[in-house]
Write an enzyme that holds these catalytic residues in place. Structure first.
Site, mmCIF file in Angstrom:
data_model
loop_
_atom_site.group_PDB
_atom_site.id
_atom_site.type_symbol
_atom_site.label_atom_id
_atom_site.label_comp_id
_atom_site.label_asym_id
_atom_site.label_seq_id
_atom_site.Cartn_x
_atom_site.Cartn_y
_atom_site.Cartn_z
ATOM 1 N N GLU A 1 -83.775 30.940 -29.212
ATOM 2 C CA GLU A 1 -82.932 32.030 -29.715
ATOM 3 C C GLU A 1 -83.564 32.610 -30.982
ATOM 4 O O GLU A 1 -84.402 31.979 -31.622
ATOM 5 C CB GLU A 1 -81.530 31.506 -30.084
ATOM 6 C CG GLU A 1 -80.795 30.841 -28.937
ATOM 7 C CD GLU A 1 -79.361 30.428 -29.277
ATOM 8 O OE1 GLU A 1 -78.474 30.752 -28.476
ATOM 9 O OE2 GLU A 1 -79.126 29.783 -30.318
ATOM 10 N N GLN B 1 -73.286 37.961 -37.488
ATOM 11 C CA GLN B 1 -72.399 37.738 -36.357
ATOM 12 C C GLN B 1 -71.029 37.420 -36.917
ATOM 13 O O GLN B 1 -70.873 36.475 -37.712
ATOM 14 C CB GLN B 1 -72.923 36.568 -35.508
ATOM 15 C CG GLN B 1 -74.183 36.902 -34.745
ATOM 16 C CD GLN B 1 -73.894 37.800 -33.552
ATOM 17 O OE1 GLN B 1 -73.502 37.341 -32.503
ATOM 18 N NE2 GLN B 1 -74.097 39.102 -33.724
ATOM 19 N N ASN C 1 -71.538 33.741 -37.869
ATOM 20 C CA ASN C 1 -72.724 32.929 -37.563
ATOM 21 C C ASN C 1 -73.986 33.664 -37.972
ATOM 22 O O ASN C 1 -74.087 34.035 -39.152
ATOM 23 C CB ASN C 1 -72.703 32.302 -36.162
ATOM 24 C CG ASN C 1 -72.554 33.206 -34.976
ATOM 25 O OD1 ASN C 1 -71.515 33.775 -34.767
ATOM 26 N ND2 ASN C 1 -73.587 33.318 -34.165
ATOM 27 N N ASP C 2 -74.938 33.868 -37.092
ATOM 28 C CA ASP C 2 -76.286 34.304 -37.504
ATOM 29 C C ASP C 2 -76.326 35.503 -38.459
ATOM 30 O O ASP C 2 -75.597 36.470 -38.258
ATOM 31 C CB ASP C 2 -77.099 34.770 -36.283
ATOM 32 C CG ASP C 2 -76.990 33.874 -35.086
ATOM 33 O OD1 ASP C 2 -76.399 32.797 -35.188
ATOM 34 O OD2 ASP C 2 -77.517 34.262 -34.029
ATOM 35 N N SER D 1 -76.851 39.015 -31.699
ATOM 36 C CA SER D 1 -77.819 39.117 -32.795
ATOM 37 C C SER D 1 -78.921 40.140 -32.555
ATOM 38 O O SER D 1 -79.262 40.466 -31.410
ATOM 39 C CB SER D 1 -78.442 37.748 -33.058
ATOM 40 O OG SER D 1 -77.472 36.932 -33.665
ATOM 41 N N ARG E 1 -82.132 37.684 -25.237
ATOM 42 C CA ARG E 1 -81.403 38.228 -26.397
ATOM 43 C C ARG E 1 -82.148 38.138 -27.740
ATOM 44 O O ARG E 1 -83.227 37.601 -27.832
ATOM 45 C CB ARG E 1 -80.070 37.511 -26.522
ATOM 46 C CG ARG E 1 -80.142 36.005 -26.713
ATOM 47 C CD ARG E 1 -78.735 35.454 -26.921
ATOM 48 N NE ARG E 1 -78.706 34.016 -27.067
ATOM 49 C CZ ARG E 1 -78.549 33.156 -26.054
ATOM 50 N NH1 ARG E 1 -78.426 33.591 -24.808
ATOM 51 N NH2 ARG E 1 -78.543 31.864 -26.275
ATOM 52 N N ASP E 2 -81.469 38.677 -28.742
ATOM 53 C CA ASP E 2 -81.837 38.596 -30.152
ATOM 54 C C ASP E 2 -83.142 39.343 -30.480
ATOM 55 O O ASP E 2 -84.111 38.761 -31.004
ATOM 56 C CB ASP E 2 -81.945 37.119 -30.603
ATOM 57 C CG ASP E 2 -80.703 36.304 -30.229
ATOM 58 O OD1 ASP E 2 -79.633 36.911 -30.062
ATOM 59 O OD2 ASP E 2 -80.810 35.067 -30.094
HETATM 60 C C1 FRU Z 1 -77.607 31.989 -32.135
HETATM 61 C C2 FRU Z 1 -76.851 32.810 -31.114
HETATM 62 C C3 FRU Z 1 -77.684 33.975 -30.640
HETATM 63 C C4 FRU Z 1 -76.640 34.943 -30.160
HETATM 64 C C5 FRU Z 1 -75.524 34.723 -31.139
HETATM 65 C C6 FRU Z 1 -74.155 34.881 -30.556
HETATM 66 O O1 FRU Z 1 -76.796 31.279 -32.999
HETATM 67 O O2 FRU Z 1 -76.454 31.988 -30.041
HETATM 68 O O3 FRU Z 1 -78.646 33.640 -29.675
HETATM 69 O O4 FRU Z 1 -77.115 36.270 -30.155
HETATM 70 O O5 FRU Z 1 -75.682 33.416 -31.645
HETATM 71 O O6 FRU Z 1 -73.173 34.858 -31.544
#
Ligand code: FRU
Length: 497
Positions: A224, A58, A41-42, A99, A172-173
């Site tokens: 996020e 991710q 993902n991210d 992230s 987070r992030d």
């Molecule tokens: C965004 C998210 C972030 C988190 C990550 C988890 O897509 O939800 O906020 O850190 O993905 O995989």
């Protein structure tokens, strides 16, 4: 309606990477980064250092659905060709690796550098699944890792976490940047329904400065992956804050909004009160910018949407990144807007360009297979559309509708859509630019289309899953369409060598 047919000829080709044939599977992007296998993902921790663009992401290496998060790693010298590297960060006793970002700590403010080696420092969220399951609210906190070999391998900081959770479930992030005026680091953190700014002199001790956004912007979902940075606009510094939200995007599910404003090292003061989206399509999420690229701001996003990311019909891997895009500011009236355009480095993929003129009618133009780029500009803002289709009658339509003054991408009949009830849909975006004529660049890959209209003021990214790649492009417009330019450029695959 005039119609121009562009027939694309398919040429078969195989590709060898590191001695292995790969990246030819059904739906496999040919000009976008995707991991060789399993879930992504991210994009995370993007940093440019010693001529190399690092892209972390991710990653769950054990399955094609989301799971315990790692940081996967890929590198590129040109933002176009990517080489997947060994996993950079594995989950540990403090949690999954969510992230975050990475910076070059040139002055060794963190004292993590050794023997004169400049440390690259990554800040990420530890997500503690045991604490979450136990009903504890403080299960997300911020930690560091660093590299002393220019980003190849990463060591977790011994005293993690560096920022504990004050009792906020979504905390987070972290996105870190150097704020030269005060010679300090800024951490921009997503904290549920707002962004919180922290500062530090050494990347290890963080002090809260302010919050932003509780009652501004879109709030259809959790905030996020924020990113704060400045862009120079004709000698004036404009600050930009990106905030991804899920759900609540303009066409459903996940999307990224942005604010323009001032930042003084403590507070972000927005110029705007309206909600603006970096991309109005459904498939550009959690994107942020590279650090250490000087004045250039280069962005990349995750080309999917939480609404269906886990169930899209790819077999071996799930998800890809968007094309890297350069962000700049455009001023309309008294308002500043962010525009995104594909980075110029992508031009090295250009193969043949066919220029099409309406006055010398063109039929059946033979082009090469695979990804392509269409560039259109017109003297007036009049309706037009491009229909990309295959022999099975599946199609994606992208265009502009003068009546509603909207751009659109229609993937209703795009191929496989039944994996999610809302996937088959027509998505729209307002025309933000107000020039007399308009322009559009459309970039298509095996399973995606990216639209950049009015020099990147309105952007849409959508994915799709046709039975076979779309081999035809049909352009439709009115009798007296004020065509200035229409060109089709076929693009090389980034994987073929
Ligand atoms: C965004 C998210 C972030 C988190 C990550 C988890 O897509 O939800 O906020 O850190 O993905 O995989």
């Amino acid at each position: 309606m005039k119609r121009i047919f562009l027939a694309l000829l398919f040429v078969s080709g195989s590709m060898v990477i590191n001695g292995q044939s790969a990246f030819r599977e059904k739906y496999r992007p040919q000009i976008h980064f995707s991991p060789r296998g399993n879930w992504m993902n991210d994009p995370n921790g993007m940093v440019f250092y010693k001529g190399v663009y690092h892209l972390f992401f991710q990653y769950y290496p054990d399955s094609t659905v989301w799971g315990p998060m790692h940081w996967g790693h890929a590198t590129s010298k040109d933002l176009v060709h990517w080489r997947e590297q060994p996993i950079a960060l594995y989950p540990d006793s403090l949690g999954y690796i969510f992230s975050g970002s990475a910076v070059v700590d040139k002055n060794n403010t963190s004292l993590l550098g050794k023997n004169g080696r400049v440390p690259l420092v990554a800040a990420f969220t530890h997500h503690n699944i045991k604490m979450e399951r136990a009903g504890n609210k403080n299960f997300q906190y911020q930690s560091l890792a660093y590299s002393l070999d220019d980003g190849k391998s990463w060591i977790k900081y011994a005293n993690n976490p560096v920022l504990k959770n004050p009792g906020i479930t979504d905390f987070r992030d972290p996105k870190i940047m150097w704020y030269e005026a005060d010679r300090k680091w800024i951490m921009t953190l997503a904290t549920k329904d707002r962004v919180t700014f922290y500062t530090s002199k050494n990347l290890k001790d963080w002090t809260k400065q302010s919050e932003f956004g509780e009652s501004l912007g879109a709030h259809g979902g959790v905030w996020e992956c924020p990113d704060l940075f400045s862009i120079d606009y004709k000698g004036k510094t404009i600050w930009v804050l990106l905030v991804s939200i899920n759900p609540g995007g303009p066409n459903g599910g996940s999307a990224t909004q942005y604010f323009t404003g001032n930042f003084d090292g403590q507070f972000f003061k927005p110029f705007q009160t309206d909600t603006r989206w970096l991309d109005y399509g459904t498939d550009n999420y959690a994107g942020v910018t590279w650090s250490n690229t000087g004045r250039r701001k280069i962005f990349i996003g995750w080309m999917s949407n939480w609404q269906y990311a886990n169930i899209v019909p790819t077999q071996k891997w799930r998800s890809a990144t968007t094309l890297p895009r350069e962000l700049t500011i455009q001023k309309i009236g008294e308002s500043y807007f962010v525009s995104s355009l594909p980075v110029k480095e992508l031009d090295i993929l250009n193969k043949d360009t066919k220029v099409i003129t309406m006055h010398a009618p063109v039929k059946d133009i033979t082009l090469s297979e695979g990804p392509g780029k269409i560039e259109l500009s017109s003297g007036k803002a009049e309706s037009f559309s491009f229909t990309f289709s295959n022999r099975s009658g599946e199609m994606v339509i992208a265009g502009y509708d003068q009546g509603s003054n909207e751009y659109y991408i229609d993937r209703t009949r795009s191929g496989k859509t039944d994996f999610e009830s809302k996937f088959a849909a027509r998505h729209t975006a307002p025309r933000i630019g107000n020039s007399t004529g308009l322009n559009m660049t459309l970039i298509t890959d095996e399973a995606s289309i990216e639209m950049f209209a009015d020099n990147g003021l309105t952007v849409m990214t959508d994915i799709f899953f046709p039975a076979t790649p779309y081999g035809n492009v049909q352009f439709k417009c009115g009798e007296n369409f004020s065509l200035k330019k229409l060109a089709y450029t076929s693009l090389k695959s980034i994987w073929r060598q």
